[in-house]
Design an enzyme around this catalytic site. Structure first.
Site, short mmCIF file in Angstrom:
data_model
loop_
_atom_site.label_atom_id
_atom_site.label_comp_id
_atom_site.label_asym_id
_atom_site.label_seq_id
_atom_site.Cartn_x
_atom_site.Cartn_y
_atom_site.Cartn_z
N THR A 44 1.07 -1.02 0.04
CA THR A 44 -0.08 -0.02 0.02
C THR A 44 0.91 1.26 -0.13
OG1 THR A 44 0.02 -0.11 2.27
CG2 THR A 44 -1.65 -1.17 1.29
N GLU A 69 -5.83 -3.38 -1.24
CA GLU A 69 -6.27 -4.35 -0.54
C GLU A 69 -7.48 -5.09 -1.15
OE1 GLU A 69 -5.38 -1.28 0.44
OE2 GLU A 69 -4.71 -1.36 2.43
N LYS A 110 -14.68 17.48 10.50
CA LYS A 110 -15.44 17.61 11.32
C LYS A 110 -15.77 18.86 11.83
CE LYS A 110 -14.68 12.78 11.90
NZ LYS A 110 -13.25 12.10 11.75
N TRP A 120 -20.27 16.43 9.60
CA TRP A 120 -19.17 16.12 8.92
C TRP A 120 -19.32 16.65 7.46
CZ3 TRP A 120 -18.47 9.89 8.54
CH2 TRP A 120 -17.97 9.54 9.98
P1 AMP Z 1 -4.95 2.63 -3.30
O1 AMP Z 1 -4.93 1.48 -2.30
O2 AMP Z 1 -3.65 3.25 -3.10
O3 AMP Z 1 -5.48 2.42 -4.63
O4 AMP Z 1 -5.94 3.58 -2.56
C1 AMP Z 1 -7.39 3.20 -2.28
C2 AMP Z 1 -8.04 4.59 -1.80
O5 AMP Z 1 -8.32 5.42 -3.01
C3 AMP Z 1 -9.45 3.93 -1.64
O6 AMP Z 1 -9.87 3.83 -0.32
C4 AMP Z 1 -10.24 5.70 -1.88
O7 AMP Z 1 -10.05 6.26 -0.60
C5 AMP Z 1 -9.50 6.12 -2.83
N1 AMP Z 1 -10.29 5.86 -4.18
C6 AMP Z 1 -9.85 4.99 -5.17
N2 AMP Z 1 -10.85 5.14 -6.03
C7 AMP Z 1 -11.75 6.03 -5.73
C8 AMP Z 1 -12.85 6.83 -6.44
N3 AMP Z 1 -13.18 6.35 -7.62
N4 AMP Z 1 -13.47 7.87 -5.60
C9 AMP Z 1 -12.98 8.26 -4.59
N5 AMP Z 1 -11.75 7.69 -3.94
C10 AMP Z 1 -11.22 6.45 -4.46
#
Ligand code: AMP
Length: 550
Positions: free
Chosen positions: A194, A339, A447, A452
């Site tokens: 990650t 994940e 917040k 929110w």
């Molecule tokens: P990563 O594991 O680096 O791909 O990050 C995942 C996170 O990216 C998710 O938990 C979201 O917070 C954000 N994310 C991924 N796709 C979207 C989307 N289409 N809209 C808003 N947030 C997104």
């Protein structure tokens, strides 16, 4: 592996493990002449077919065996999207070892940390990353040799790297007489860390089963909808959650593949889209900014490009409008996480929506969409109580399914599941039709006075203003309200807007208490290794900013 009870009457179907090698076998058998085209970091274009790829992947599998790589060993890559990287996707996982894709945009110290944590045995890298490897090689304790993914003519004559091998030498000295081994489908296949915005990155360890099921699920019509008539260019890097599974789903769909290498600027992408007849692509919003602006500024249109997946962070509605209305490119807004392999949801319309006015349809398309079959989701409150699917109530988004992690590699972070569900860290609504919409990351949500405020909404509105190129909204400490929104804005080149005008633009579009307390115009916003705006950095940077209302 399964902890579920067995029926006294079991089905009588063949028990065949779902293995990644079978995807390449299938593509080579059924689409032998379909092309894989790559822009190489060496500067030229490379073309060959699935049949050729099949031969070279098996040769590389033999090479790995002669290097002593055995089942479960980690083999790392630091590489762009290209055919050699794809050969490794299949050679490494197909032979039972574990492909560990490292994000080269990470800090060198983090790269060494990840390589050591994964205990990588070999590290394959593209020519571009030679200086990076020279800097980190001595710190990667488990790596027996580094392999430069190029021909002999590119091998450096003078290098600090002690054990440096040549990819094409390995290829040339290996036979393609190789039988993919059969083994349990739950065996580890690939590893991706990650982004680790806080603390050290943690590894998501995908299995063959999870990868094959994810490839099936993501290729479906309501998801990415890839078929043998498509030409697919993954802009999303192969080091970002396996390019969202495209090196698997594209092959089982028989589509032509186009890899852009390191040239991800608007002009290079546009030229490659046109030259290769790309019909479908996928990437994060920041890369689309470059491509869309290049096309608009030069009054260009796409001849074949008709669909793209945008995900990784929220697709601004203004970007979706431009792509659909001006460039005739449909947008599939998708959501997922490292994940989750990564695909969780994908946007789109149902037949009952087809008669709706365009604006109403657009509101639906802006949502992150339906769960792909295989992913189950729910929203809960702070106490874990399930919340209604009414499109208005928002809560913590939890997911489960066969391509979602049950724990991190080496059990980092301990038990991560809540009653068998994975907490995504996102806040979302789900409507009665099952459309999910992300309101925010839970750590980004503001917040204010017990309520929110979703930052994504505020950013989307700001980015709909013609003078705004990019916007990020963060919470700033406030003596009365706890936190209030601060908007950071990059203006479009040649355009102007004042703080007051921009705030005025929000009038009537949001509840009054959502109104940003201040606007700061900036030249750039910090982005992380996967192209997302780093709000934690912004919060640090603007911690002391005095809001006019404070
Ligand atoms: P990563 O594991 O680096 O791909 O990050 C995942 C996170 O990216 C998710 O938990 C979201 O917070 C954000 N994310 C991924 N796709 C979207 C989307 N289409 N809209 C808003 N947030 C997104």
């Amino acid at each position: 592996m399964s902890s579920y009870p067995m029926s006294p009457l079991m089905g009588q179907m063949m028990s065949q493990p779902l293995l990644i090698s079978s995807i390449l076998d299938y593509a080579a058998k059924h689409y032998p002449t379909t092309e894989i085209v790559s822009r190489r970091v060496e500067g030229d274009m490379h073309r060959y077919t699935y049949r050729d790829c099949h031969v070279r992947a098996r040769k590389m599998a033999n090479a790995l065996t002669s290097l002593g790589v055995t089942m479960g060993d980690r083999v790392a890559t630091l590489a762009w999207n290209g055919y050699r990287h794809m050969e490794l996707y299949y050679a490494v996982s197909g032979s039972g070892a574990v492909l560990h894709t490292i994000n080269p945009r990470l800090h060198p110290e983090q790269i060494a940390y990840i390589a050591n944590h994964a205990e990588d045995q070999y590290l394959f890298f593209d020519l571009t990353f030679l200086p990076l490897i020279e800097a980190v090689a001595a710190h990667c304790k488990s790596v027996k040799a580094f392999v430069l993914m190029a021909g002999r003519e590119r091998m450096p004559t003078d290098t600090k790297i002690a054990n440096l091998l040549c990819y094409e030498d390995l290829m040339a000295s290996s036979s393609d007489d190789y039988q993919w081994p059969l083994f349990d489908e739950n065996s580890a296949a690939s590893l991706c860390y990650t982004s680790g915005t806080t603390g050290n990155p943690k590894g998501a360890l995908y299995s063959h089963r999870s990868t094959v099921l994810h490839a099936y699920g993501s290729a479906m019509p309501n998801a990415l909808n890839v078929s043998a008539t498509d030409t697919v260019l993954p802009v999303v890097p192969m080091f970002h959650v396996n390019a969202w599974g495209l090196p698997y789903s594209v092959l089982l769909s028989g589509a032509k593949m186009v890899y852009p290498g390191a040239a991800l600027d608007g002009k290079s992408l546009y030229e490659l889209f046109e030259a290769e007849g790309v019909t479908f692509s996928a990437g994060v919003p920041t890369v689309w900014l470059g491509l869309v602006n290049y096309a608009l500024e030069n009054k260009l249109r796409f001849s074949t490009f008709r669909r793209t997946v945008i995900g990784g962070s929220a697709c601004p509605p203004a970007m979706m409008d431009t792509l659909i209305d001006q460039l005739d490119v449909q947008v599939i807004h998708a959501w997922g996480m490292t994940e989750m392999s990564p695909l969780g949801t994908a946007g789109g319309l149902q037949s009952k929506h087809l008669s709706l006015p365009k604006a109403a349809q657009r509101k639906i398309l802006q949502k992150q969409g339906h769960a792909v079959y295989g992913v189950d989701m729910k929203i809960v409150d702070d106490d874990g109580k399930e919340l209604p699917w009414d499109g208005a109530t928002y809560g913590h988004l939890l997911v489960k399914g066969p391509w979602i992690i049950s724990s991190y590699f080496k059990n980092e972070g301990g038990d991560v599941l809540q009653d068998g569900w994975f907490p995504t860290g996102d806040v979302a609504t789900i409507d009665a039709d099952g459309y999910m919409q992300i309101t925010d990351r839970s750590k980004d949500v503001i917040k204010s006075g017990g309520e929110w405020i979703g930052t994504i909404d505020l950013e989307n509105i700001a980015m709909a203003h013609p003078a705004v190129l990019q916007a990020a909204c963060i919470g700033i400490a406030h003596p009365k309200w706890d936190e209030r929104p601060l908007l950071l804005v990059i203006k479009r080149p040649g355009q102007d807007v004042t703080r007051e005008d921009l705030l005025h633009y929000f009038d009537g579009k949001i509840a009054r208490f959502w109104m940003p307390d201040d606007v700061i115009f900036v030249e750039a916003l910090p982005t992380g290794a996967t192209g997302k705006i780093q709000k934690n950095k912004l919060r640090d940077q603007y911690k002391g900013h005095l809001l006019p209302t404070a």
